[in-house]
Design a protein around this motif. Structure first.
Motif, PDB file in Angstrom:
ATOM      1  N   ARG A 258      -7.150   6.260  -6.071  1.00  0.00           N
ATOM      2  CA  ARG A 258      -7.682   5.637  -4.848  1.00  0.00           C
ATOM      3  C   ARG A 258      -6.826   4.421  -4.526  1.00  0.00           C
ATOM      4  NH1 ARG A 258     -12.776   2.258  -3.625  1.00  0.00           N
ATOM      5  NH2 ARG A 258     -13.099   2.686  -1.416  1.00  0.00           N
TER       6      ARG A 258
ATOM      7  N   ARG B 258      -5.688   3.573   5.429  1.00  0.00           N
ATOM      8  CA  ARG B 258      -5.032   4.255   6.532  1.00  0.00           C
ATOM      9  C   ARG B 258      -4.906   3.379   7.756  1.00  0.00           C
ATOM     10  NH1 ARG B 258      -8.452   9.530   5.494  1.00  0.00           N
ATOM     11  NH2 ARG B 258      -7.253  10.410   3.760  1.00  0.00           N
ATOM     12  N   GLY B 259      -5.906   2.545   8.013  1.00  0.00           N
ATOM     13  CA  GLY B 259      -5.831   1.641   9.152  1.00  0.00           C
ATOM     14  C   GLY B 259      -4.714   0.634   8.972  1.00  0.00           C
TER      15      GLY B 259
ATOM     16  N   ASP C  51      -6.243   9.414  -2.680  1.00  0.00           N
ATOM     17  CA  ASP C  51      -7.146   9.047  -1.593  1.00  0.00           C
ATOM     18  C   ASP C  51      -6.630   7.748  -0.948  1.00  0.00           C
ATOM     19  OD1 ASP C  51      -9.196   8.335   0.101  1.00  0.00           O
ATOM     20  OD2 ASP C  51     -10.685   8.011  -1.477  1.00  0.00           O
ATOM     21  N   THR C  52      -6.155   7.857   0.284  1.00  0.00           N
ATOM     22  CA  THR C  52      -5.646   6.687   0.997  1.00  0.00           C
ATOM     23  C   THR C  52      -6.563   6.248   2.130  1.00  0.00           C
ATOM     24  OG1 THR C  52      -4.306   8.093   2.462  1.00  0.00           O
ATOM     25  CG2 THR C  52      -3.234   7.274   0.450  1.00  0.00           C
ATOM     26  N   SER C  53      -7.804   6.764   2.141  1.00  0.00           N
ATOM     27  CA  SER C  53      -8.697   6.482   3.262  1.00  0.00           C
ATOM     28  C   SER C  53      -8.971   4.991   3.451  1.00  0.00           C
ATOM     29  CB  SER C  53     -10.025   7.235   3.087  1.00  0.00           C
ATOM     30  OG  SER C  53     -10.674   6.850   1.883  1.00  0.00           O
ATOM     31  N   ALA C  54      -8.935   4.224   2.356  1.00  0.00           N
ATOM     32  CA  ALA C  54      -9.248   2.791   2.456  1.00  0.00           C
ATOM     33  C   ALA C  54      -8.125   1.986   3.086  1.00  0.00           C
ATOM     34  CB  ALA C  54      -9.571   2.234   1.069  1.00  0.00           C
TER      35      ALA C  54
ATOM     36  N   ARG D  70      -7.728  11.445 -10.161  1.00  0.00           N
ATOM     37  CA  ARG D  70      -7.714  11.176  -8.730  1.00  0.00           C
ATOM     38  C   ARG D  70      -7.434   9.691  -8.544  1.00  0.00           C
ATOM     39  NH1 ARG D  70      -8.404  13.501  -4.041  1.00  0.00           N
ATOM     40  NH2 ARG D  70      -9.326  12.429  -2.266  1.00  0.00           N
TER      41      ARG D  70
ATOM     42  N   THR E 132       0.833  -1.209   0.000  1.00  0.00           N
ATOM     43  CA  THR E 132       0.000   0.000   0.000  1.00  0.00           C
ATOM     44  C   THR E 132       0.866   1.257   0.000  1.00  0.00           C
ATOM     45  OG1 THR E 132      -0.204  -0.148   2.418  1.00  0.00           O
ATOM     46  CG2 THR E 132      -1.982  -1.109   1.092  1.00  0.00           C
TER      47      THR E 132
ATOM     48  N   GLU F 257      -2.534  15.124  -1.165  1.00  0.00           N
ATOM     49  CA  GLU F 257      -3.814  14.749  -0.556  1.00  0.00           C
ATOM     50  C   GLU F 257      -5.008  15.158  -1.412  1.00  0.00           C
ATOM     51  OE1 GLU F 257      -2.312  18.570   1.509  1.00  0.00           O
ATOM     52  OE2 GLU F 257      -1.489  16.639   0.846  1.00  0.00           O
TER      53      GLU F 257
END
Length: 331
Positions: free
Chosen positions: A33, A327-328, A322-325, A31, A8, A318
Motif C-alpha cells: 500500500r 493517485r490524486g 495499491d496506489t489508491s491513497a 500486498r 510516491t 495492480e
C-alpha cells in the motif's frame, strides 16, 4: 515533478520491483500500500499455505524477501529508509512499514542487486561438477549475517543427516491428503500469475543425495545427468522462532540469493524439511539445539550445457500494489 510526487513514484516503483522476490510455491503472499510518505507491506491470507504452513513461517519468510527487494530498490534510486517491522499489533496483516525516507546518493551495490532481481530464478536441476568458489560462499554468508540471520554450511555428515531428514519429510507430506491437495492447487496454475508451472518442475526425480520435493506430478523440465556432489548445503537460522525473526530470515534469504546470482551461483530453497514439525526439530539438532532453522539452501553452479527453466509467472502490478491513497497526488 514535486518532491512529494517523486517520493510516491519511487515507493510505487519499489513495490513493483519487489514482485520479483521469491516465495514458497510462488504464492506471492504480499500486498503493498503506497501512502504519501510511506510504503506498507501486508500479507494476503488467501495465499498462505493452510496445510503446509499453518503458523505462517514461510508466509513471513516470503514477505521478508519482498521487503528486502523493496529496500534495495529504494537504495538503488537514492532513498534512505527506516523499516518498522510489525509496527501495529492490532493490524495483523501489516508486517512492515517503510517510512522516514530521505534523499541520499544512489547505492551502486544496490543497483547491481536490482539488476540481479530480474535474472534470479529457481533452477531445480542437479548442479554441475564445478565447485562453488570459497570466496563466493563467504560473500553469501556475509550477506545473510548483515540481515541479522546466520548461515551454517553443512559438512558431509550433516548433509547425510539432511538427506535422511528430507526423505522423512517427503514421506510425511506424501501421506497427508490436505498437503497433496494444496500442492496440486499450486502446481495446476489455478490462480493465473502465481504457482509453479510444469516447465519449472523436474520431469523426473533427480538422482541426488538430498531428495528434492515431490510435487505430486512430473514437470517438463529436463534434469540432465548431473548429481549434487558439488553442491553446498546450508542452513539459514537464527536465535528466535517468531514472526519478526521469520521476516528477517526472508530478508536474509533475498540478500543471499541476489548476492549468489551476482556471483553466478544457483540457489534452491528446500522448505519441506521445515514444514514438518518432527523434521524441523531434527534440524535443530544440527544446530546443537542452539537456534531455530528457517530454511535449507542448496547452492551450486548450474550446468551450462543445458538450458535452465524459465522464470515463474508473476501477478500484475495492480494486483499487488495499491496506489489508491496517492493517485490524486500523482495526477
Amino acid at each position: 515533478m514535486s518532491q512529494e510526487n517523486s517520493l510516491t513514484t519511487a515507493l510505487a516503483e519499489a513495490a513493483a520491483t519487489a514482485g520479483h522476490a521469491p516465495s514458497v510455491h510462488n504464492t506471492q503472499p504480499w500486498r503493498w500500500r503506497v501512502l504519501p510518505d510511506s510504503l506498507e507491506l501486508h500479507t494476503v491470507a488467501d495465499r498462505q499455505l493452510a496445510a503446509g504452513d499453518p503458523e505462517g513461517r514461510l508466509l513471513a519468510v516470503s514477505c521478508g524477501a519482498a521487503l528486502h527487494h523493496a529496500r534495495v530498490a529504494l537504495a538503488a534510486e537514492g532513498w534512505r529508509v527506516v523499516v518498522r517491522r510489525l509496527p501495529d499489533p492490532g493490524e495483523e496483516s501489516l508486517v512492515a512499514r517503510l517510512t522516514d525516507l530521505t534523499r541520499t546518493e544512489a547505492d551502486p551495490d544496490a543497483m547491481r542487486l536490482v539488476q540481479c532481481m530480474s535474472v534470479r530464478h529457481t533452477d531445480r536441476r542437479p548442479v554441475s561438477d564445478e565447485p562453488v568458489p570459497t570466496d563466493a560462499m563467504g560473500e553469501v554468508t556475509r550477506a545473510v549475517t548483515a540481515e541479522g540471520s546466520r548461515l551454517q554450511i553443512l559438512d558431509r555428515d550433516q548433509v547425510l543427516e539432511l538427506a535422511a531428514t528430507a526423505g522423512h519429510a517427503g514421506a510425511v507430506e506424501a501421506e497427508d491428503p490436505e498437503l497433496r491437495a494444496e500442492m496440486a492447487y499450486w502446481t495446476s496454475r489455478a490462480d493465473p500469475g502465481t504457482g509453479l508451472p510444469a516447465d519449472v518442475l523436474p520431469a523426473e526425480p533427480p538422482q541426488t543425495t538430498v531428495p528434492g520435493r515431490d510435487f505430486g506430478r512430473p514437470g517438463s523440465l529436463p534434469i540432465g545427468p548431473g548429481h549434487d556432489r558439488m553442491a553446498v548445503y546450508a542452513l539459514l537460522h537464527g536465535d528466535e522462532d517468531d514472526r519478526d525473526s521469520w521476516l528477517r530470515a526472508g530478508e536474509a534469504l533475498s540478500a543471499a540469493w541476489l548476492t549468489a546470482t551476482r556471483l553466478g551461483v544457483s540457489v534452491v530453497p528446500l522448505s519441506a524439511v521445515v514444514e514438518v514439525p518432527g523434521t524441523r526439530q531434527a534440524l535443530r539438532q544440527v544446530l546443537a539445539g542452539i537456534g531455530f532453522p528457517y530454511l535449507v539452501l542448496r547452492l551450486g553452479i548450474a550446468d551450462p550445457a543445458h538450458a535452465g527453466p524459465p522464470h515463474t509467472p508473476r501477478l500484475a502490478g495492480e494486483q499487488v500494489v495499491d496506489t489508491s491513497a496517492v493517485r490524486g497526488d500523482q495526477a
